[in-house]
Design an enzyme around this catalytic site. Structure first.
Site, PDB file in Angstrom:
ATOM      1  CB  VAL A  46      -0.210  -0.004  -7.565  1.00 17.75           C
ATOM      2  CG1 VAL A  46      -0.357  -0.862  -6.325  1.00 17.75           C
ATOM      3  CG2 VAL A  46      -1.363   0.974  -7.715  1.00 17.75           C
TER       4      VAL A  46
ATOM      5  CE1 TYR B 247     -13.829   2.767  -8.671  1.00 21.18           C
ATOM      6  CE2 TYR B 247     -16.126   2.261  -9.172  1.00 21.18           C
ATOM      7  CZ  TYR B 247     -14.974   2.022  -8.435  1.00 21.18           C
ATOM      8  OH  TYR B 247     -14.968   1.036  -7.471  1.00 21.18           O
TER       9      TYR B 247
ATOM     10  CE1 TYR C 203     -25.305  -2.833  -5.357  1.00 23.01           C
ATOM     11  CE2 TYR C 203     -26.005  -0.877  -4.171  1.00 23.01           C
ATOM     12  CZ  TYR C 203     -25.100  -1.519  -4.975  1.00 23.01           C
ATOM     13  OH  TYR C 203     -23.987  -0.858  -5.410  1.00 23.01           O
TER      14      TYR C 203
ATOM     15  CG  ASP D 143      -2.192   0.811   1.017  1.00 21.95           C
ATOM     16  OD1 ASP D 143      -3.270   0.190   0.886  1.00 21.95           O
ATOM     17  OD2 ASP D 143      -2.121   2.062   0.975  1.00 21.95           O
TER      18      ASP D 143
ATOM     19  CE  LYS E 217     -12.358  -0.398  -9.593  1.00 22.23           C
ATOM     20  NZ  LYS E 217     -11.331  -1.167  -8.880  1.00 22.23           N
TER      21      LYS E 217
HETATM   22  P1  NAD Z   1     -10.215   1.938   0.477  1.00 29.67           P
HETATM   23  O1  NAD Z   1      -9.993   3.359   0.119  1.00 29.67           O
HETATM   24  O2  NAD Z   1     -10.757   1.591   1.811  1.00 29.67           O
HETATM   25  O3  NAD Z   1      -8.859   1.113   0.252  1.00 29.67           O
HETATM   26  C1  NAD Z   1      -8.088   1.310  -0.891  1.00 29.67           C
HETATM   27  C2  NAD Z   1      -6.613   1.154  -0.524  1.00 29.67           C
HETATM   28  O4  NAD Z   1      -5.862   1.313  -1.729  1.00 29.67           O
HETATM   29  C3  NAD Z   1      -6.120   2.224   0.451  1.00 29.67           C
HETATM   30  O5  NAD Z   1      -5.408   1.631   1.526  1.00 29.67           O
HETATM   31  C4  NAD Z   1      -5.205   3.098  -0.397  1.00 29.67           C
HETATM   32  O6  NAD Z   1      -4.114   3.653   0.330  1.00 29.67           O
HETATM   33  C5  NAD Z   1      -4.742   2.102  -1.439  1.00 29.67           C
HETATM   34  N1  NAD Z   1      -4.261   2.769  -2.642  1.00 29.67           N
HETATM   35  C6  NAD Z   1      -4.889   3.705  -3.390  1.00 29.67           C
HETATM   36  N2  NAD Z   1      -4.105   4.118  -4.372  1.00 29.67           N
HETATM   37  C7  NAD Z   1      -2.944   3.430  -4.279  1.00 29.67           C
HETATM   38  C8  NAD Z   1      -1.737   3.419  -5.008  1.00 29.67           C
HETATM   39  N3  NAD Z   1      -1.536   4.247  -6.051  1.00 29.67           N
HETATM   40  N4  NAD Z   1      -0.770   2.569  -4.632  1.00 29.67           N
HETATM   41  C9  NAD Z   1      -0.935   1.755  -3.558  1.00 29.67           C
HETATM   42  N5  NAD Z   1      -2.047   1.738  -2.813  1.00 29.67           N
HETATM   43  C10 NAD Z   1      -3.048   2.566  -3.169  1.00 29.67           C
HETATM   44  O7  NAD Z   1     -11.154   1.383  -0.680  1.00 29.67           O
HETATM   45  P2  NAD Z   1     -12.003   0.019  -0.818  1.00 29.67           P
HETATM   46  O8  NAD Z   1     -13.418   0.394  -0.812  1.00 29.67           O
HETATM   47  O9  NAD Z   1     -11.495  -1.041   0.067  1.00 29.67           O
HETATM   48  O10 NAD Z   1     -11.632  -0.325  -2.333  1.00 29.67           O
HETATM   49  C11 NAD Z   1     -10.811  -1.401  -2.683  1.00 29.67           C
HETATM   50  C12 NAD Z   1     -11.110  -1.768  -4.122  1.00 29.67           C
HETATM   51  O11 NAD Z   1     -12.473  -2.185  -4.204  1.00 29.67           O
HETATM   52  C13 NAD Z   1     -10.954  -0.591  -5.087  1.00 29.67           C
HETATM   53  O12 NAD Z   1     -10.332  -1.051  -6.257  1.00 29.67           O
HETATM   54  C14 NAD Z   1     -12.388  -0.192  -5.365  1.00 29.67           C
HETATM   55  O13 NAD Z   1     -12.541   0.395  -6.637  1.00 29.67           O
HETATM   56  C15 NAD Z   1     -13.099  -1.519  -5.265  1.00 29.67           C
HETATM   57  N6  NAD Z   1     -14.529  -1.423  -4.986  1.00 29.67           N
HETATM   58  C16 NAD Z   1     -14.977  -0.781  -3.867  1.00 29.67           C
HETATM   59  C17 NAD Z   1     -16.343  -0.687  -3.650  1.00 29.67           C
HETATM   60  C18 NAD Z   1     -16.906   0.020  -2.438  1.00 29.67           C
HETATM   61  O14 NAD Z   1     -18.119   0.316  -2.424  1.00 29.67           O
HETATM   62  N7  NAD Z   1     -16.117   0.277  -1.396  1.00 29.67           N
HETATM   63  C19 NAD Z   1     -17.249  -1.248  -4.562  1.00 29.67           C
HETATM   64  C20 NAD Z   1     -16.751  -1.899  -5.684  1.00 29.67           C
HETATM   65  C21 NAD Z   1     -15.379  -1.979  -5.889  1.00 29.67           C
END
Ligand code: NAD
Length: 248
Positions: free
Chosen positions: A60, A151, A208, A37, A155
């Site tokens: 990343v 976004y 949903y 991270d 995805k």
């Molecule tokens: P979150 O913000 O809680 O966690 C995301 C993590 O990614 C964070 O710790 C952040 O520091 C890290 N991150 C972001 N950019 C980065 C980079 N450039 N390099 C390294 N680390 C990086 O978010 P989340 O909700 O847990 O999301 C995780 C994944 O799930 C994402 O890809 C998101 O698009 C996907 N997602 C989330 C949801 C939702 O509703 N929360 C729904 C569908 C998909």
């Protein structure tokens, strides 16, 4: 509780939300986990609370650093059997109001970051012979959402990255995506704070069939299934974990 006994898994975006919950669940199921991270403080705290976990500071989008981190994880675990790509960001903007810089920033984290993580981990995963990759896509990669153009496009790209990589990496590595609905994480709460009428709780719930927001562990459980031997005949799939939104 040993569905991942002896497995060695790298997880990007592991300091928060879905990635963090996945790291906790995987460790409870017997895996050693490397948390990758860019939030070094949160990542170190997360790894400190998970048995046998290691924290690696990685953005990343940094090609060199992600390569070093995968090498480091593989060296310290003596190999890798799994990769979960969860690092990602969201953005509320229509095409007309989005700058090229914003578009590129999102694509660079969500898409380039996934590509770089997969490419860096692939040699170790192939060498393991029984490995898996899970990409955290989104229900937004299956059905569009207003003012989330970049976004949704990012995805959808992950879903196809997963399918094409599944062909390339077979038979040693299975590759699948999960497509979550709304999940209660810091990212989701950030979206609620953007003041969009389409991002209010009641409007979101109505998308949903189950009319509720998921807990992160409900997504981690799906990622566990796709990583464990229980999904040994599943590759190239995009599993909707979205309370029915994709058909609703
Ligand atoms: P979150 O913000 O809680 O966690 C995301 C993590 O990614 C964070 O710790 C952040 O520091 C890290 N991150 C972001 N950019 C980065 C980079 N450039 N390099 C390294 N680390 C990086 O978010 P989340 O909700 O847990 O999301 C995780 C994944 O799930 C994402 O890809 C998101 O698009 C996907 N997602 C989330 C949801 C939702 O509703 N929360 C729904 C569908 C998909």
């Amino acid at each position: 509780m040993s569905r991942l006994a002896g497995r060695r898994v790298a997880i990007t975006g592991a300091a928060s939300g879905i990635g963090l919950e996945t790291a906790r669940l995987f460790a409870a199921e017997g895996a050693r986990v490397a948390l990758l991270d860019r939030d070094s403080e949160a990542n170190a705290a997360a790894a400190g609370a998970i048995q046998g976990a290691i924290a690696l500071d990685v953005d990343v989008t940094d090609e060199t650093r992600i390569g070093e981190a995968m090498w480091e994880a593989s060296r310290r675990f003596d190999g890798l059997d799994g990769l979960v790509v969860s690092a990602g960001i969201d953005m509320m903007a229509s095409v007309g109001e989005m700058s090229l810089a914003d578009w590129r920033r999102l694509m660079s984290i969500n898409v380039d970051g996934a590509f770089l993580a997969c490419r860096a981990a692939l040699p170790a995963l192939k060498a393991s012979g029984k490995a898996s990759i899970v990409l955290v896509s989104s229900g937004a990669g299956l059905r569009p959402l207003a003012r989330r153009t970049a976004y949704c496009a990012s995805k959808a790209a992950l879903v196809m990255l997963g399918k094409t990589l599944a062909i390339e990496a077979a038979p040693q590595v299975r590759v699948n995506s999960v497509c979550p609905g709304a999940v209660d994480t810091p990212l989701f709460r950030w979206g609620l704070g953007q003041g969009e009428p389409t991002h209010q709780m009641d409007t979101i719930r109505q998308r949903y069939v189950l009319e509720r927001i998921a807990e992160p562990v409900e997504i981690a459980n799906a990622i566990l299934f796709l990583t464990s031997h229980e999904s040994s005949y599943v590759t190239g799939s995009a599993l909707a974990v979205d309370a029915g939104r994709s058909f609703h």
